[in-house]
Motif scaffolding. Structure first.
Motif: not given
Length: 95
Positions: A82-83, A79-80, A86, A92-93, A22, A25-26
């Motif tokens: 939160r990703t 958003r990053c 989580r 995932y979304e 994660d 990816r962010t």
């Protein structure tokens, strides 16, 4: 074997390596968010009406552009975060 979120069974617990994936990816969106925040802050400080009076139209455009950049950067960073943070088992979304 690499699995995609759609291949996992419902209720699948996240493994220890999921946080690293994660974060990887962010990384680019987080860097873009920080860049937008810095650009918006710079633009906001260069359009200070108390130091250089200017046209109301110019000031409005400068402040609108800087506000937009600041909000977009903040949304990207949120958003990053939160990703990456989580809760376990969360999709995932969000729909």
């Amino acid at each position: 074997m690499i699995t995609r979120p759609s291949d996992e069974a419902p209720g699948h617990d996240r493994g220890p390596g999921d946080d690293a994936r994660d974060a990887d990816r962010t990384a680019l969106p987080a860097a873009a968010g920080l860049g937008l925040l810095s650009l918006g802050g710079w633009l906001l400080t260069t359009s200070r009406p108390w130091q250089k009076p200017g046209s109301p139209l110019t000031l409005t455009l400068d402040w609108t552009a800087s506000g937009t950049l600041l909000i977009c950067g903040l949304v990207l960073l949120a958003r990053c975060v939160r990703t990456v943070h989580r809760p376990a088992g969360a999709p995932y979304e969000t729909p």
